[in-house]
Design a protein around this motif. Structure first.
Motif, PDB file in Angstrom:
ATOM      1  N   VAL A 165      -6.530  15.551   7.769  1.00  0.00           N
ATOM      2  CA  VAL A 165      -6.405  14.100   7.760  1.00  0.00           C
ATOM      3  C   VAL A 165      -7.681  13.524   8.316  1.00  0.00           C
ATOM      4  O   VAL A 165      -8.105  13.901   9.421  1.00  0.00           O
ATOM      5  N   GLN A 179      -1.597   3.592   8.904  1.00  0.00           N
ATOM      6  CA  GLN A 179      -1.641   4.933   9.496  1.00  0.00           C
ATOM      7  C   GLN A 179      -1.688   6.022   8.429  1.00  0.00           C
ATOM      8  O   GLN A 179      -1.243   5.820   7.299  1.00  0.00           O
ATOM      9  N   SER A 180      -2.185   7.187   8.822  1.00  0.00           N
ATOM     10  CA  SER A 180      -1.903   8.406   8.079  1.00  0.00           C
ATOM     11  C   SER A 180      -0.511   8.844   8.516  1.00  0.00           C
ATOM     12  O   SER A 180      -0.209   8.849   9.712  1.00  0.00           O
ATOM     13  N   LEU A 207       1.719   1.073   0.086  1.00  0.00           N
ATOM     14  CA  LEU A 207       0.278   0.994  -0.102  1.00  0.00           C
ATOM     15  C   LEU A 207      -0.494   0.805   1.195  1.00  0.00           C
ATOM     16  O   LEU A 207      -1.687   1.091   1.251  1.00  0.00           O
ATOM     17  N   ALA A 255      -0.059   2.476   3.910  1.00  0.00           N
ATOM     18  CA  ALA A 255      -0.049   3.719   4.682  1.00  0.00           C
ATOM     19  C   ALA A 255      -0.462   4.871   3.772  1.00  0.00           C
ATOM     20  O   ALA A 255      -0.349   4.780   2.549  1.00  0.00           O
ATOM     21  N   HIS A 256      -0.934   5.934   4.375  1.00  0.00           N
ATOM     22  CA  HIS A 256      -1.359   7.109   3.611  1.00  0.00           C
ATOM     23  C   HIS A 256      -0.403   8.260   3.928  1.00  0.00           C
ATOM     24  O   HIS A 256      -0.472   8.851   5.003  1.00  0.00           O
ATOM     25  N   PHE A 257       0.523   8.550   3.002  1.00  0.00           N
ATOM     26  CA  PHE A 257       1.515   9.603   3.198  1.00  0.00           C
ATOM     27  C   PHE A 257       0.965  10.943   2.712  1.00  0.00           C
ATOM     28  O   PHE A 257       0.347  11.021   1.654  1.00  0.00           O
ATOM     29  N   LEU A 258       1.216  11.985   3.498  1.00  0.00           N
ATOM     30  CA  LEU A 258       0.697  13.304   3.161  1.00  0.00           C
ATOM     31  C   LEU A 258       1.667  14.390   3.620  1.00  0.00           C
ATOM     32  O   LEU A 258       2.078  14.419   4.783  1.00  0.00           O
ATOM     33  N   PHE A 289      -1.853   8.431  14.429  1.00  0.00           N
ATOM     34  CA  PHE A 289      -1.254   8.800  13.154  1.00  0.00           C
ATOM     35  C   PHE A 289       0.233   9.004  13.386  1.00  0.00           C
ATOM     36  O   PHE A 289       0.687   9.076  14.534  1.00  0.00           O
ATOM     37  N   CYS A 299       4.565   2.375   9.951  1.00  0.00           N
ATOM     38  CA  CYS A 299       3.546   3.244   9.356  1.00  0.00           C
ATOM     39  C   CYS A 299       2.298   2.492   8.904  1.00  0.00           C
ATOM     40  O   CYS A 299       1.289   3.124   8.568  1.00  0.00           O
ATOM     41  N   ARG A 300       2.343   1.199   8.896  1.00  0.00           N
ATOM     42  CA  ARG A 300       1.261   0.381   8.341  1.00  0.00           C
ATOM     43  C   ARG A 300      -0.095   0.753   8.944  1.00  0.00           C
ATOM     44  O   ARG A 300      -0.272   0.821  10.147  1.00  0.00           O
TER      45      ARG A 300
END
Length: 199
Positions: free
Chosen positions: A194, A97-98, A128, A130-133, A4, A94-95
């Motif tokens: 996550v 990944q969280s 889209l 990647a998952h951004f948090l 991640f 980032c592709r």
């Protein structure tokens, strides 16, 4: 082993800009530096990412920004790449990944992608994949003493060893501080919010 990403941004600012939410005329949060770490499940570093970016609307850094970050105008002029290039490279990093931030840096990232595209620049990759948090609320809840801390001071507030060379408000150093805090808290039993990342 899955990985991640943790990331941090440094962006143009002026004295009082934070309090005014960058509301003064001509003040935009243009990214000047991107730092990121790809971390393994055991929180060891698999890969680093760092870029210096040339701002467009405010190409001259404010004295306040220079003093805060230690990033000099000469460095940006010499090493800086275009926003589109840096943003595309970072989104590629980032592709799949969280991608975790300590605060809403993904909002600033989105603003900068929007401005680059509005100028007709091609930003490769997108959000889209990647998952951004923002995990600041989680981290502050698990360790309330961090509530008033910036990301570069997390290691200090938690009483951890200095995580890397450098200083706070340098994007890559701030990532190491962030990663050290996550590793420490997960080591004491906290569960990172996550999917697929456990320790």
């Amino acid at each position: 082993m899955s990985t991640f990403v943790v990331f941090d941004l440094e962006f143009t600012t002026w004295h009082g800009a934070l309090e005014q939410d960058w509301g003064a005329p001509g003040q935009l949060r243009e990214i000047v530096q991107i730092g990121a770490l790809r971390l393994r499940e055991d929180f060891s570093v698999a890969e680093e990412y760092e870029a210096v970016v040339r701002p467009v609307v405010n190409p001259q850094l404010s004295p306040y920004f220079i003093e805060l970050t230690g990033i000099e105008q000469e460095m940006v002029d010499r090493e800086g790449v275009s926003a589109a290039e840096a943003l595309g490279d970072f989104l590629g990093f980032c592709r799949g990944q969280s991608v975790l931030s300590y605060g809403n840096d993904m909002v600033v990232l989105g603003e900068n992608v929007g401005w680059a595209r509005a100028r007709g620049e091609d930003v490769k990759h997108g959000f889209l994949a990647a998952h951004f948090l923002n995990i600041r609320p989680w981290l502050n809840a698990v360790a309330p003493e961090t509530e008033n801390s910036n990301v570069g001071r997390l290691w200090q507030v938690l009483g951890l060893p200095r995580p890397a060379a450098g200083k706070e408000h340098s994007a890559l150093f701030d990532c190491y501080s962030f990663a050290a805090a996550i590793k420490h808290l997960c080591g004491t039993g906290a569960v990172l919010p996550v999917g697929g990342i456990r320790r």
